[in-house]
Design a protein around this motif. Structure first.
Motif, PDB file in Angstrom:
ATOM      1  N   ALA A 112       1.510  -8.679  -5.442  1.00 44.75           N
ATOM      2  CA  ALA A 112       2.950  -8.520  -5.697  1.00 44.75           C
ATOM      3  C   ALA A 112       3.187  -7.751  -6.995  1.00 44.75           C
ATOM      4  CB  ALA A 112       3.626  -9.888  -5.751  1.00 44.75           C
ATOM      5  N   MET A 113       2.386  -8.032  -8.011  1.00 43.53           N
ATOM      6  CA  MET A 113       2.508  -7.319  -9.287  1.00 43.53           C
ATOM      7  C   MET A 113       2.261  -5.826  -9.105  1.00 43.53           C
ATOM      8  SD  MET A 113       0.060  -7.725 -12.633  1.00 43.53           S
ATOM      9  CE  MET A 113      -1.268  -6.798 -11.838  1.00 43.53           C
ATOM     10  N   LEU A 114       1.201  -5.480  -8.375  1.00 43.59           N
ATOM     11  CA  LEU A 114       0.884  -4.068  -8.151  1.00 43.59           C
ATOM     12  C   LEU A 114       1.987  -3.380  -7.346  1.00 43.59           C
ATOM     13  CD1 LEU A 114      -2.918  -4.432  -7.377  1.00 43.59           C
ATOM     14  CD2 LEU A 114      -1.917  -3.437  -9.439  1.00 43.59           C
ATOM     15  N   LEU A 115       2.530  -4.082  -6.364  1.00 46.00           N
ATOM     16  CA  LEU A 115       3.620  -3.503  -5.570  1.00 46.00           C
ATOM     17  C   LEU A 115       4.882  -3.337  -6.418  1.00 46.00           C
ATOM     18  CD1 LEU A 115       3.154  -5.399  -2.186  1.00 46.00           C
ATOM     19  CD2 LEU A 115       2.499  -3.040  -2.727  1.00 46.00           C
ATOM     20  N   ASP A 116       5.140  -4.289  -7.307  1.00 47.68           N
ATOM     21  CA  ASP A 116       6.293  -4.159  -8.207  1.00 47.68           C
ATOM     22  C   ASP A 116       6.102  -2.976  -9.149  1.00 47.68           C
ATOM     23  OD1 ASP A 116       7.511  -6.347  -7.084  1.00 47.68           O
ATOM     24  OD2 ASP A 116       6.976  -7.748  -8.694  1.00 47.68           O
ATOM     25  N   GLU A 117       4.887  -2.808  -9.655  1.00 40.84           N
ATOM     26  CA  GLU A 117       4.605  -1.671 -10.534  1.00 40.84           C
ATOM     27  C   GLU A 117       4.759  -0.349  -9.763  1.00 40.84           C
ATOM     28  OE1 GLU A 117       3.482  -1.402 -13.961  1.00 40.84           O
ATOM     29  OE2 GLU A 117       4.451  -3.362 -13.993  1.00 40.84           O
ATOM     30  N   ALA A 118       4.304  -0.338  -8.512  1.00 46.04           N
ATOM     31  CA  ALA A 118       4.456   0.868  -7.692  1.00 46.04           C
ATOM     32  C   ALA A 118       5.929   1.168  -7.437  1.00 46.04           C
ATOM     33  CB  ALA A 118       3.700   0.701  -6.376  1.00 46.04           C
ATOM     34  N   ALA A 119       6.693   0.129  -7.150  1.00 47.50           N
ATOM     35  CA  ALA A 119       8.125   0.307  -6.909  1.00 47.50           C
ATOM     36  C   ALA A 119       8.815   0.858  -8.158  1.00 47.50           C
ATOM     37  CB  ALA A 119       8.764  -1.009  -6.483  1.00 47.50           C
ATOM     38  N   ALA A 120       8.380   0.383  -9.326  1.00 41.56           N
ATOM     39  CA  ALA A 120       8.958   0.868 -10.580  1.00 41.56           C
ATOM     40  C   ALA A 120       8.684   2.351 -10.783  1.00 41.56           C
ATOM     41  CB  ALA A 120       8.408   0.071 -11.760  1.00 41.56           C
ATOM     42  N   GLY A 121       7.609   2.839 -10.155  1.00 36.59           N
ATOM     43  CA  GLY A 121       7.285   4.264 -10.237  1.00 36.59           C
ATOM     44  C   GLY A 121       7.794   5.065  -9.055  1.00 36.59           C
ATOM     45  N   GLY A 122       8.585   4.412  -8.197  1.00 33.00           N
ATOM     46  CA  GLY A 122       9.136   5.127  -7.045  1.00 33.00           C
ATOM     47  C   GLY A 122       8.102   5.520  -6.009  1.00 33.00           C
ATOM     48  N   VAL A 123       6.987   4.781  -5.954  1.00 36.54           N
ATOM     49  CA  VAL A 123       5.907   5.112  -5.027  1.00 36.54           C
ATOM     50  C   VAL A 123       6.302   4.775  -3.588  1.00 36.54           C
ATOM     51  CG1 VAL A 123       3.517   4.576  -4.380  1.00 36.54           C
ATOM     52  CG2 VAL A 123       4.155   4.771  -6.802  1.00 36.54           C
ATOM     53  N   THR A 124       5.980   5.668  -2.663  1.00 33.74           N
ATOM     54  CA  THR A 124       6.164   5.417  -1.235  1.00 33.74           C
ATOM     55  C   THR A 124       4.868   4.839  -0.669  1.00 33.74           C
ATOM     56  OG1 THR A 124       7.699   7.284  -1.041  1.00 33.74           O
ATOM     57  CG2 THR A 124       6.683   6.483   1.000  1.00 33.74           C
ATOM     58  N   ILE A 125       4.949   3.742   0.070  1.00 37.50           N
ATOM     59  CA  ILE A 125       3.761   3.119   0.661  1.00 37.50           C
ATOM     60  C   ILE A 125       3.925   3.077   2.163  1.00 37.50           C
ATOM     61  CG2 ILE A 125       2.346   1.035   0.766  1.00 37.50           C
ATOM     62  CD1 ILE A 125       3.163   0.425  -2.090  1.00 37.50           C
ATOM     63  N   ARG A 126       2.958   3.657   2.855  1.00 37.16           N
ATOM     64  CA  ARG A 126       2.984   3.707   4.330  1.00 37.16           C
ATOM     65  C   ARG A 126       1.733   3.010   4.861  1.00 37.16           C
ATOM     66  NH1 ARG A 126       5.609   8.899   5.000  1.00 37.16           N
ATOM     67  NH2 ARG A 126       7.714   8.609   4.161  1.00 37.16           N
ATOM     68  N   LEU A 127       1.935   1.965   5.658  1.00 35.58           N
ATOM     69  CA  LEU A 127       0.835   1.143   6.151  1.00 35.58           C
ATOM     70  C   LEU A 127       0.815   1.091   7.674  1.00 35.58           C
ATOM     71  CD1 LEU A 127       1.429  -1.878   3.731  1.00 35.58           C
ATOM     72  CD2 LEU A 127      -0.169   0.018   3.397  1.00 35.58           C
ATOM     73  N   GLY A 128      -0.316   0.605   8.210  1.00 41.87           N
ATOM     74  CA  GLY A 128      -0.387   0.259   9.621  1.00 41.87           C
ATOM     75  C   GLY A 128      -0.456   1.422  10.584  1.00 41.87           C
ATOM     76  N   GLU A 129      -0.821   2.588  10.093  1.00 39.14           N
ATOM     77  CA  GLU A 129      -0.996   3.748  10.972  1.00 39.14           C
ATOM     78  C   GLU A 129      -2.376   4.349  10.701  1.00 39.14           C
ATOM     79  OE1 GLU A 129       0.946   4.885  13.256  1.00 39.14           O
ATOM     80  OE2 GLU A 129       3.023   4.334  12.800  1.00 39.14           O
ATOM     81  N   PRO A 130      -3.045   4.849  11.735  1.00 37.45           N
ATOM     82  CA  PRO A 130      -4.378   5.425  11.513  1.00 37.45           C
ATOM     83  C   PRO A 130      -4.304   6.713  10.703  1.00 37.45           C
ATOM     84  CG  PRO A 130      -3.650   5.827  13.764  1.00 37.45           C
ATOM     85  CD  PRO A 130      -2.643   4.904  13.158  1.00 37.45           C
TER      86      PRO A 130
END
Length: 387
Positions: A112-130
């Motif tokens: 959760a901390m890493l995701l919060d830090e990523a969100a603070a940097g405006g990072v886009t995260i795309r999961l669940g696709e090959p």
């Protein structure tokens, strides 16, 4: 086609750290992963409490074809730096033995901390696709992810190694590295239980017995617990030496590492009617098995020479593993993308601008106890400074 400043392949510890730091430096970053959720290795680590770093993290606690490679990243982003991040997020932690730091609560707090830090940097995260085709032309990397094609001048390989395939781990990092001209040091399972052959079935029959030992493989020695299993040997001491063990070699176990020289002869003088098994101060089943193999019963009936020989054997009991339990049970991977093709300061490929490799994908493997997570954080941070 979507465009970014950097594409990070892999939503594990190293990839999320790199993306978050680069995003907070103003870069437009996307993280891609075939897994349905981020940080899957983080979630299972430390019995679900995540051994997130080690106070003693330094390059001499890591295996690599270049033992100096990890110095720069580890020196620039330290365990104390990560602890400060953990504390900034209000995550309670504690120290166990040997400098190992764990969450008081759940490993999910670290994700959760890493995701919060990523969100603070405006990072886009795309999961669940090959992950599909990865290409490079005219200074631009393109990646097919599911139905999308993404492009960026920078590509970070953070897909880890093949250990724990049930979590979705693969060797894709090595395929990508070779494709883009980087060499790969042959990967093998590390921090993994060792298996014993049939002639050592007596010890397999001790399944469940654990005791403190010093285990040795080559020049490496670790003082922690060993555990006998139905397949062979495990426990922290064995996992540690497994990273150094090679097929065909023996490992040595000191079953009485704290005993003073001559302790068996001294025990005979003090208690001649005592048995060797009784004098060993080890779990009963193990003591009886060792005494049976040595062939000594009552101490008083044995010569001083025989007891000295028994003492020497107990201090360096040789096991000849016939293998390991493989990548399925290995916590990490030894080997990986060769460091010779990478900058130790930025983790960038020397011959191909814009290509980076970080974390377990690289030929840097830490000891048991939070060292591999610290390498993930430090190498991810180092690459992020250059993106």
């Amino acid at each position: 086609m979507e465009t970014f400043d950097a594409i990070v392949l892999g939503a594990g510890g190293a990839g999320l750290m790199c993306a978050a730091v680069a995003g907070q430096r103003g870069r437009r970053v996307v993280v891609l992963d075939h897994a349905p959720e981020p940080g899957r290795k983080i979630l299972i680590s430390g019995g679900g409490r995540c051994n997130f770093t080690n106070r003693d993290a330094a390059a001499d606690r890591y295996l690599s074809a270049n033992p100096h490679f990890a110095k720069s990243a580890l020196g620039r982003y330290t365990a104390a730096d990560f602890v400060a991040l953990v504390e900034r997020h209000g995550i309670a932690w504690h120290e166990k033995t040997l400098g190992q730091l764990f969450c008081d609560g759940s490993a999910r707090q670290i994700v959760a901390m890493l995701l919060d830090e990523a969100a603070a940097g405006g990072v886009t995260i795309r999961l669940g696709e090959p992950l599909g085709e990865v290409g490079h032309a005219d200074g631009v990397f393109t990646v097919r992810h599911g139905a999308r094609t993404l492009a960026a001048p920078a590509l970070v390989i953070a897909t880890g190694g093949p250990s724990i395939p049930k979590l979705g781990a693969t060797g894709i990092a090595y395929d990508l590295a070779r494709r883009f001209g980087l060499k790969v040091v042959e990967p093998r399972p590390a921090l993994v239980p060792l298996t014993l052959p049939g002639e050592e079935a007596l010890f397999r029959a001790l399944s469940g017995v654990a005791t403190p030992v010093v285990a040795r493989a080559g020049k490496a020695a670790f003082a922690e617990a060993a555990l006998f299993t139905h397949r062979g040997l495990s426990g922290p001491a064995i996992l540690q030496v497994s990273s150094y063990w090679r097929h065909g070699e023996a490992i040595g176990i000191d079953f009485r590492p704290d005993a003073a020289p001559g302790w068996l002869v001294a025990a005979k003088r003090a208690r001649p009617r005592a048995t060797l098994a009784g004098a060993l101060a080890l779990p009963a089943r193990l003591a009886e098995a060792l005494a049976e193999r040595i062939g000594v019963g009552e101490l008083g009936a044995a010569s001083d020479r025989a007891l000295a020989a028994a003492e020497a054997r107990l201090a360096d009991w040789r096991f000849h593993p016939d293998g390991t339990e493989g990548f399925a049970k290995a916590e990490v991977t030894v080997g990986g993308i060769a460091t010779g093709g990478l900058s130790s300061k930025t983790m960038a490929a020397r011959h191909l601008p814009g290509l980076y490799a970080i974390g377990e994908a690289v030929d840097v493997t830490g000891w048991l106890g939070g060292y591999n997570f610290q390498w993930a954080w430090a190498s991810g941070w180092a690459a992020a400074q250059a993106l």
